[in-house]
Design an enzyme around this catalytic site. Structure first.
Site, short mmCIF file in Angstrom:
data_model
loop_
_atom_site.label_atom_id
_atom_site.label_comp_id
_atom_site.label_asym_id
_atom_site.label_seq_id
_atom_site.Cartn_x
_atom_site.Cartn_y
_atom_site.Cartn_z
CB ILE A 14 -35.37 54.93 -73.82
CG1 ILE A 14 -36.56 55.72 -74.38
CG2 ILE A 14 -34.91 55.55 -72.50
CD1 ILE A 14 -37.81 55.69 -73.49
CB THR A 86 -45.98 47.37 -76.30
OG1 THR A 86 -45.41 47.38 -77.62
CG2 THR A 86 -45.53 48.59 -75.54
CE1 TYR A 147 -44.53 49.12 -72.11
CE2 TYR A 147 -45.92 50.96 -71.46
CZ TYR A 147 -44.70 50.47 -71.88
OH TYR A 147 -43.64 51.34 -72.05
CB ILE A 180 -39.62 58.46 -75.97
CG1 ILE A 180 -39.94 58.85 -74.50
CG2 ILE A 180 -38.19 58.87 -76.35
CD1 ILE A 180 -39.82 60.31 -74.14
#
Ligand code: CAA
Length: 240
Positions: A14, A86, A147, A180
């Site tokens: 991203i 993560t 997370y 995503i």
């Protein structure tokens, strides 16, 4: 005056889309990265974007790099807190290391980076700060206590910062992407990912460019009255 934007974790996933989008909107972009030198170098060459290596979870490294960026550019107008990792496991199997690492990279980094730019933004009476959170910070997710804890913390951080600095022309907003199409999501076990996609009303993964479009709007002059808000981009997976 060309505005200067830092995008943390800005050479992959991203973050890479955000860096490219902001460059196309005529900002000078500095894309931070931590580990993958080869990916960063080819990203820089292909896109003509400056890349700088530092670990956002390390305050001293952040301070050194931010000071250098100020020396070279005089101002930093936009900060996109995007870097994140993560280390998924249910809590009953989670190691202390995997808890701590995620807290350091996803959350302590937000203090490090934002506290190092906020005073000059206040002096300049302008700033745009965007934090990239996650749908899983809104709804929780099996295997992501670490997370999800960091990603929901960004929302409280951002709202508090907006309260403190709105009067100085600074906005602080959060984007919560869903699943995503990036390396991070591709790393999920295939059968688990398939079952997650089945729960997404749009029945597909999102694209990084779809997130970058919203960042581009939030950092623009047009968005000066949008502050302390949280935006979901998740194909309807969580409606909040
Ligand atoms: N709800 C309830 N129970 C679940 C469950 C769920 N969602 N998922 C698994 N379980 C159960 C299983 O049925 C299994 O039960 P049994 O032992 O009774 O058979 C047990 O929990 C163990 O399941 P796993 O085999 O999956 O456990 P594991 O330890 O091998 O794997 C995990 C755990 C790595 C967390 C794996 O479940 C996983 O990858 N889950 C997806 C996590 C996820 O969505 N991560 C997002 C990464 S991308 C990202 O974070 C970007 C973003 O912002 C969206």
């Amino acid at each position: 005056m060309t505005k200067i934007a830092i995008v943390t974790g800005g050479t992959r996933g991203i973050g890479a889309s955000i860096s490219k989008k902001l460059k196309s909107s005529n900002f000078k972009v500095i894309a931070n990265y931590t580990s993958n030198d080869d990916a960063a170098e080819s990203f820089s060459k292909e896109n003509n974007i400056e890349v700088i290596k530092w670990d956002v979870s390390n305050y001293d490294q952040c301070q050194k790099s931010v000071n250098k960026i100020y020396e070279d550019n005089k101002h930093i107008d936009i900060l996109v807190n995007n870097a994140g990792i993560t280390r998924d496991a249910p809590l009953h199997k989670m190691s202390k290391d995997n808890w701590q690492k995620v807290i350091d990279v996803n959350l302590n980094s937000i203090f490090n980076m934002t506290s190092l730019v906020i005073n000059k933004m206040r002096e300049n009476s302008f700033g745009r700060i965007v934090h990239i959170s996650s749908v899983n910070g809104q709804k929780g997710q099996f295997g992501q206590t670490n997370y999800a804890a960091t990603k929901s913390a960004l929302i409280g951080f951002s709202k508090s910062l907006a309260l403190e600095s709105a009067s100085k022309g600074i906005t602080s907003n959060v984007i919560c992407p869903g699943y995503i199409n990036t390396e991070m999501v591709a790393a999920i076990r295939e059968d688990i990912l398939k079952s997650i996609i089945e729960t997404i009303p749009s029945q597909r993964l999102g694209e990084a460019d779809e997130v970058a479009e919203m960042v581009d709007y939030l950092v623009s002059d047009k968005a000066s009255y949008v502050n302390g808000s949280t935006f979901s981009i998740n194909g309807g997976l969580w409606m909040d």
